[in-house]
Write a protein that holds these residues in place. Structure first.
Motif, PDB file in Angstrom:
ATOM      1  N   MET A  62      54.075 -13.278   7.170  1.00 57.92           N
ATOM      2  CA  MET A  62      54.726 -14.473   6.637  1.00 57.92           C
ATOM      3  C   MET A  62      55.928 -14.074   5.781  1.00 57.92           C
ATOM      4  O   MET A  62      57.010 -14.656   5.913  1.00 57.92           O
ATOM      5  CB  MET A  62      53.743 -15.293   5.796  1.00 57.92           C
ATOM      6  N   ALA A  63      55.733 -13.084   4.910  1.00 54.35           N
ATOM      7  CA  ALA A  63      56.790 -12.638   4.011  1.00 54.35           C
ATOM      8  C   ALA A  63      57.977 -12.082   4.797  1.00 54.35           C
ATOM      9  O   ALA A  63      59.134 -12.383   4.484  1.00 54.35           O
ATOM     10  CB  ALA A  63      56.243 -11.588   3.046  1.00 54.35           C
ATOM     11  N   GLU A  64      57.701 -11.294   5.822  1.00 46.76           N
ATOM     12  CA  GLU A  64      58.779 -10.741   6.632  1.00 46.76           C
ATOM     13  C   GLU A  64      59.573 -11.870   7.297  1.00 46.76           C
ATOM     14  O   GLU A  64      60.798 -11.867   7.291  1.00 46.76           O
ATOM     15  CB  GLU A  64      58.208  -9.801   7.694  1.00 46.76           C
ATOM     16  N   HIS A  65      58.865 -12.841   7.835  1.00 44.17           N
ATOM     17  CA  HIS A  65      59.522 -13.988   8.484  1.00 44.17           C
ATOM     18  C   HIS A  65      60.377 -14.782   7.489  1.00 44.17           C
ATOM     19  O   HIS A  65      61.479 -15.205   7.806  1.00 44.17           O
ATOM     20  CB  HIS A  65      58.469 -14.897   9.118  1.00 44.17           C
ATOM     21  N   LEU A  66      59.858 -14.986   6.281  1.00 40.19           N
ATOM     22  CA  LEU A  66      60.539 -15.793   5.270  1.00 40.19           C
ATOM     23  C   LEU A  66      61.602 -15.011   4.497  1.00 40.19           C
ATOM     24  O   LEU A  66      62.388 -15.606   3.754  1.00 40.19           O
ATOM     25  CB  LEU A  66      59.516 -16.383   4.294  1.00 40.19           C
ATOM     26  N   MET A  91      52.169 -19.819  12.055  1.00 41.43           N
ATOM     27  CA  MET A  91      52.695 -18.868  13.042  1.00 41.43           C
ATOM     28  C   MET A  91      52.132 -17.462  12.892  1.00 41.43           C
ATOM     29  O   MET A  91      52.082 -16.720  13.867  1.00 41.43           O
ATOM     30  CB  MET A  91      54.220 -18.805  12.944  1.00 41.43           C
ATOM     31  N   TYR A  92      51.751 -17.079  11.681  1.00 41.29           N
ATOM     32  CA  TYR A  92      51.361 -15.695  11.423  1.00 41.29           C
ATOM     33  C   TYR A  92      49.954 -15.623  10.835  1.00 41.29           C
ATOM     34  O   TYR A  92      49.503 -16.539  10.163  1.00 41.29           O
ATOM     35  CB  TYR A  92      52.366 -15.016  10.483  1.00 41.29           C
ATOM     36  N   SER A  93      49.315 -14.479  11.063  1.00 36.73           N
ATOM     37  CA  SER A  93      47.914 -14.343  10.652  1.00 36.73           C
ATOM     38  C   SER A  93      47.729 -13.730   9.269  1.00 36.73           C
ATOM     39  O   SER A  93      46.621 -13.723   8.756  1.00 36.73           O
ATOM     40  CB  SER A  93      47.157 -13.497  11.685  1.00 36.73           C
ATOM     41  N   ASN A  94      48.803 -13.204   8.665  1.00 38.34           N
ATOM     42  CA  ASN A  94      48.641 -12.636   7.329  1.00 38.34           C
ATOM     43  C   ASN A  94      49.901 -12.820   6.493  1.00 38.34           C
ATOM     44  O   ASN A  94      50.977 -13.141   7.018  1.00 38.34           O
ATOM     45  CB  ASN A  94      48.226 -11.155   7.407  1.00 38.34           C
TER      46      ASN A  94
END
Length: 93
Positions: free
Chosen positions: A67-71, A60-63
């Motif tokens: 990813m960390a913010e989403h998780l 879903m994410y390019s960096n």
């Protein structure tokens, strides 16, 4: 989900749940593998779920920051766990 009702003609609830936890791709989710006995320990189940969540976030994410913010974890955690599970861009896509 706080409460739910399972309506099934199947007398074996574990088998019903296992079939219900199959993903659309035909792979069994970590939860389904745990119910079926394919995952034998909590650390193994945690690892399977972490790996699957990292793969989904990477798709879903390019960096790693996104990813960390989403998780809901630090970026360094994402980087460390991706290295732990040997998840390179080539293996995830």
């Amino acid at each position: 989900v706080r409460q739910g009702v399972v309506m099934s003609e199947d007398n074996n609830l574990a088998e019903f749940l296992h079939r219900s936890l199959l993903s659309e791709s035909g792979r069994t989710s970590p939860e389904g593998r745990a119910l079926s006995g394919q995952i034998s320990s909590l650390p193994e189940a945690v690892a399977a779920l972490e790996r699957e969540m990292l793969q989904g976030a990477k798709a879903m994410y390019s960096n790693t920051r996104q990813m960390a913010e989403h998780l809901g974890v630090n970026q360094s955690t994402v980087v460390r766990k991706m290295a732990k599970y040997k998840l390179t861009d080539r293996e995830i896509r």
